[in-house]
Design an enzyme around this catalytic site. Structure first.
Site, PDB file in Angstrom:
ATOM      1  N   LYS A 190       3.282 -22.794 -27.662  1.00  0.00           N
ATOM      2  CA  LYS A 190       4.683 -22.359 -27.632  1.00  0.00           C
ATOM      3  C   LYS A 190       4.831 -21.156 -28.544  1.00  0.00           C
ATOM      4  O   LYS A 190       4.793 -21.280 -29.752  1.00  0.00           O
ATOM      5  CB  LYS A 190       5.590 -23.499 -28.092  1.00  0.00           C
ATOM      6  CG  LYS A 190       5.469 -24.688 -27.161  1.00  0.00           C
ATOM      7  CD  LYS A 190       6.382 -25.818 -27.544  1.00  0.00           C
ATOM      8  CE  LYS A 190       6.162 -26.977 -26.594  1.00  0.00           C
ATOM      9  NZ  LYS A 190       5.526 -28.135 -27.175  1.00  0.00           N
ATOM     10  N   GLU A 231      -5.091 -42.428 -13.229  1.00  0.00           N
ATOM     11  CA  GLU A 231      -3.878 -43.150 -12.820  1.00  0.00           C
ATOM     12  C   GLU A 231      -3.512 -42.899 -11.361  1.00  0.00           C
ATOM     13  O   GLU A 231      -2.578 -43.486 -10.845  1.00  0.00           O
ATOM     14  CB  GLU A 231      -2.689 -42.718 -13.712  1.00  0.00           C
ATOM     15  CG  GLU A 231      -2.760 -43.234 -15.145  1.00  0.00           C
ATOM     16  CD  GLU A 231      -3.521 -42.324 -16.086  1.00  0.00           C
ATOM     17  OE1 GLU A 231      -4.348 -41.521 -15.601  1.00  0.00           O
ATOM     18  OE2 GLU A 231      -3.302 -42.417 -17.308  1.00  0.00           O
ATOM     19  N   TRP A 267       6.062 -20.301 -23.164  1.00  0.00           N
ATOM     20  CA  TRP A 267       4.810 -21.042 -23.120  1.00  0.00           C
ATOM     21  C   TRP A 267       3.661 -20.130 -22.723  1.00  0.00           C
ATOM     22  O   TRP A 267       3.769 -19.378 -21.748  1.00  0.00           O
ATOM     23  CB  TRP A 267       4.890 -22.182 -22.098  1.00  0.00           C
ATOM     24  CG  TRP A 267       5.749 -23.323 -22.549  1.00  0.00           C
ATOM     25  CD1 TRP A 267       6.375 -23.453 -23.750  1.00  0.00           C
ATOM     26  CD2 TRP A 267       6.078 -24.490 -21.798  1.00  0.00           C
ATOM     27  NE1 TRP A 267       7.062 -24.640 -23.797  1.00  0.00           N
ATOM     28  CE2 TRP A 267       6.908 -25.296 -22.605  1.00  0.00           C
ATOM     29  CE3 TRP A 267       5.752 -24.954 -20.520  1.00  0.00           C
ATOM     30  CZ2 TRP A 267       7.405 -26.520 -22.180  1.00  0.00           C
ATOM     31  CZ3 TRP A 267       6.251 -26.163 -20.096  1.00  0.00           C
ATOM     32  CH2 TRP A 267       7.075 -26.947 -20.920  1.00  0.00           C
ATOM     33  N   THR A 302      -8.690 -45.284 -18.861  1.00  0.00           N
ATOM     34  CA  THR A 302      -8.513 -43.838 -19.031  1.00  0.00           C
ATOM     35  C   THR A 302      -9.402 -43.365 -20.185  1.00  0.00           C
ATOM     36  O   THR A 302      -9.863 -44.176 -20.994  1.00  0.00           O
ATOM     37  CB  THR A 302      -7.056 -43.511 -19.385  1.00  0.00           C
ATOM     38  OG1 THR A 302      -6.742 -44.215 -20.579  1.00  0.00           O
ATOM     39  CG2 THR A 302      -6.104 -43.932 -18.303  1.00  0.00           C
TER      40      THR A 302
HETATM   41  P1  AMP Z   1      -8.879 -38.248 -15.986  1.00  0.00           P
HETATM   42  O1  AMP Z   1      -7.849 -39.290 -15.854  1.00  0.00           O
HETATM   43  O2  AMP Z   1      -9.845 -38.509 -17.096  1.00  0.00           O
HETATM   44  O3  AMP Z   1      -9.569 -38.001 -14.687  1.00  0.00           O
HETATM   45  O4  AMP Z   1      -8.162 -36.901 -16.406  1.00  0.00           O
HETATM   46  C1  AMP Z   1      -7.100 -36.397 -15.656  1.00  0.00           C
HETATM   47  C2  AMP Z   1      -6.674 -35.085 -16.238  1.00  0.00           C
HETATM   48  O5  AMP Z   1      -7.709 -34.118 -16.103  1.00  0.00           O
HETATM   49  C3  AMP Z   1      -5.491 -34.477 -15.536  1.00  0.00           C
HETATM   50  O6  AMP Z   1      -4.275 -35.025 -15.965  1.00  0.00           O
HETATM   51  C4  AMP Z   1      -5.645 -33.003 -15.918  1.00  0.00           C
HETATM   52  O7  AMP Z   1      -5.168 -32.754 -17.221  1.00  0.00           O
HETATM   53  C5  AMP Z   1      -7.143 -32.831 -15.936  1.00  0.00           C
HETATM   54  N1  AMP Z   1      -7.587 -32.264 -14.654  1.00  0.00           N
HETATM   55  C6  AMP Z   1      -8.087 -32.896 -13.589  1.00  0.00           C
HETATM   56  N2  AMP Z   1      -8.408 -32.025 -12.609  1.00  0.00           N
HETATM   57  C7  AMP Z   1      -8.080 -30.796 -13.068  1.00  0.00           C
HETATM   58  C8  AMP Z   1      -8.142 -29.460 -12.535  1.00  0.00           C
HETATM   59  N3  AMP Z   1      -8.651 -29.214 -11.331  1.00  0.00           N
HETATM   60  N4  AMP Z   1      -7.685 -28.462 -13.308  1.00  0.00           N
HETATM   61  C9  AMP Z   1      -7.178 -28.683 -14.540  1.00  0.00           C
HETATM   62  N5  AMP Z   1      -7.104 -29.901 -15.093  1.00  0.00           N
HETATM   63  C10 AMP Z   1      -7.543 -30.947 -14.377  1.00  0.00           C
END
Ligand code: AMP
Length: 543
Positions: free
Chosen positions: A443, A335, A448, A190
């Site tokens: 907040k 994940e 929110w 990650t």
């Molecule tokens: P990663 O594991 O690095 O791919 O990051 C995943 C995270 O990216 C998710 O939990 C979201 O917070 C953010 N994310 C992915 N796609 C989107 C989207 N279309 N809009 C907003 N946030 C997103």
């Protein structure tokens, strides 16, 4: 359950190797085109790719790679990287993809944590490899993904092996072993915005099921006539599954190598007749600039998927209304292999006026079959799917993590769900809308404020190119929003002017209390804005 009757169907394991085998047999002459890291365009078809993959499998076995061993890649989207995906997993080992944008320390941590035995790298990564090699004692060999003519040299790396040389003497027939579909096939860490990055270990079964899901018309709709350019990198969540899904559909792949700026993408898409593509919003902003300068789109491009971060209304509307390119918003995470939801409009939304349609398209989308979604409050109690109540977004399904690599504890809630760390609403039609990361939500007075929605609204201002919203501590309200912007062409509209604009888009009490301008927003290795850096810069008291 007592008394169940077993089904009488074959129990053939779902192994990723079968995806490429299928393409080699049924789509033998379908092309995989790459703008190589060395420079020239490279062409191969699925049959050729499958043969080289089998040669690579022999080479890996000759190098002593055994089932379960980890083999790392530090590489862009190329045909050799696809070969590695399949050959490593095909012999029962684990392909560990690493982000070339990481620092030497992060790279060393990940290589050591994964116990990688081999490191395959693109030639532009030579210095990174030379720097990390002494810090990764378990790394036995480093292999440059190139041919003899482009063999790199480095004074601190005595033995660099050459990928094509390893393949050359090998047979192009390999008897792939059959094993349990729950075996690990690939590993990705990650982004690690908090603490050390954590490894997500994908199984063959998860990858194959996910590949099927990517071909549905309600997701990416990959088809035989498509030419797909995944901008999303193969080092980050398997390029959203494209290298596994394209062979099922017989879709041609067009791999961009390392040049991911708008001009380079435009040129490659145009020349190669790319029909569909996937990437993060920053990529699409850059291509949009190029399209506007050229006054046209790449000739065959008809649809794109935007994910990884929130797409703004401006971006969706520019692609669809100015250039006639369909946009699907999508959401997922490392994940989740990564596909979670994709936004395709139900027929009833297509009949709506354009502004209502856009409001619906801004949402991240509906769950893909295979992904269960729920939102819960702070105590874990489910919240209604009314499109209004924001809650902690939790997921479960066959391609969602159970626990992290080497972790002793489960990553799940006591009732078996994975908490995504995102805050979202779900509307009665099932469209999920991310309103925040749990750690970024503002907040204010017990309510929110969605930093994502506020950022989107701000980026609709003609003088604001990029925006990030963070919460400032506030004695009365607990937190209040602060806007950090990059001005378009150096513009710096003041707070009053920005708020006059925002007041038409968001509730009054959401209006930011402070605005600051920066030249660029800090971005992490996977393209996400690093709000912690903004908080440190603007909100930490100076001593
Ligand atoms: P990663 O594991 O690095 O791919 O990051 C995943 C995270 O990216 C998710 O939990 C979201 O917070 C953010 N994310 C992915 N796609 C989107 C989207 N279309 N809009 C907003 N946030 C997103």
């Amino acid at each position: 359950m007592m008394g169940l009757m077993p089904g009488l169907m074959m129990n053939r394991p779902l192994l990723v190797q079968s995806l490429l085998d299928f393409a080699a047999l049924r789509h033998a002459d379908t092309e995989v085109v790459t703008r190589s890291v060395e420079g020239p365009i490279h062409r191969i078809d699925y049959l050729g790719l499958s043969r080289r993959t089998q040669q690579l499998a022999h080479a890996l076995v000759d190098l002593g790679i055994k089932p379960g061993d980890r083999v790392a890649t530090l590489a862009w989207n190329t045909w050799r990287h696809v070969e590695l995906y399949y050959a490593v997993a095909g012999i029962g080992a684990v392909c560990h993809t690493i982000n070339p944008r990481l620092s030497t320390e992060q790279l060393a941590f990940i290589l050591n944590d994964a116990d990688d035995r081999l490191l395959f790298f693109d030639i532009d990564q030579l210095n990174a490899v030379a720097a990390v090699k002494p810090l990764a004692p378990k790394l036995e060999r480093v292999i440059a993904m190139t041919d003899r003519a482009n063999a790199p040299r480095h004074e601190r790396l005595s033995a660099i092996e050459i990928y094509d040389d390893l393949l050359a003497p090998q047979s192009s027939h390999y008897d792939w072993p059959e094993f349990d579909e729950n075996t690990a096939a690939s590993l990705c860490y990650t982004s690690g915005t908090t603490g050390n990055p954590k490894g997500v270990l994908y199984s063959h079964r998860a990858l194959v099921l996910h590949a099927y899901a990517c071909c549905l018309t309600s997701t990416m709709g990959l088809a035989t006539e498509d030419r797909m350019l995944p901008v999303v990198p193969m080092f980050h969540v398997n390029a959203w599954g494209v290298p596994y899904a394209a062979p099922i559909a017989g879709t041609s792949l067009v791999m961009p190598g390392r040049k991911l700026d708008g001009d380079s993408l435009f040129e490659l898409m145009d020349a190669e007749g790319v029909t569909c593509s996937q990437g993060v919003p920053t990529v699409w902003m850059s291509l949009l600039d190029t399209m506007r300068r050229q006054g046209r789109k790449p000739k065959a491009l008809s649809r794109i998927v935007i994910g990884g971060a929130a797409a703004s209304e401006m971006l969706i509307s520019a692609y669809e209304d100015e250039f006639g390119i369909d946009v699907s918003h999508a959401w997922g995470m490392t994940e989740m292999t990564p596909l979670g939801v994709v936004n395709t409009l139900k027929p009833k939304f297509k009949a709506l006026p354009r502004d209502r349609q856009l409001t619906q398209k801004l949402k991240q989308g509906r769950a893909v079959y295979g992904v269960d979604l729920r939102i819960v409050d702070g105590h874990g109690a489910p919240l209604p799917n009314d499109g209004k109540s924001p809650g902690h977004l939790q997921v479960r399904g066959p391609w969602i993590v159970k626990s992290y690599f080497k972790a002793e504890r489960t990553a799940l809630t006591p009732d078996g769900w994975f908490d995504t760390g995102d805050i979202a609403t779900i509307d009665p039609d099932g469209y999920m809308h991310i309103t925040d990361r749990a750690k970024d939500v503002i907040k204010s007075g017990g309510e929110w404020i969605s930093s994502v929605d506020l950022e989107n609204a701000a980026m609709g201002h003609p003088e604001i190119a990029h925006a990030a919203v963070i919460g400032m501590p506030d004695a009365k309200w607990q937190e209040r929003p602060m806007l950090v912007c990059v001005g378009r062409n150096g513009a710096r509209p003041d707070l009053a002017a920005i708020n006059a604009f925002l007041a038409t888009k968001v509730p009054k009490w959401w209006l930011p209390d402070r605005v600051e301008f920066v030249d660029v927003l800090p971005v992490g290795p996977t393209g996400k804005i690093q709000k912690t850096k903004l908080r440190e810069r603007f909100l930490t008291p100076k001593s």
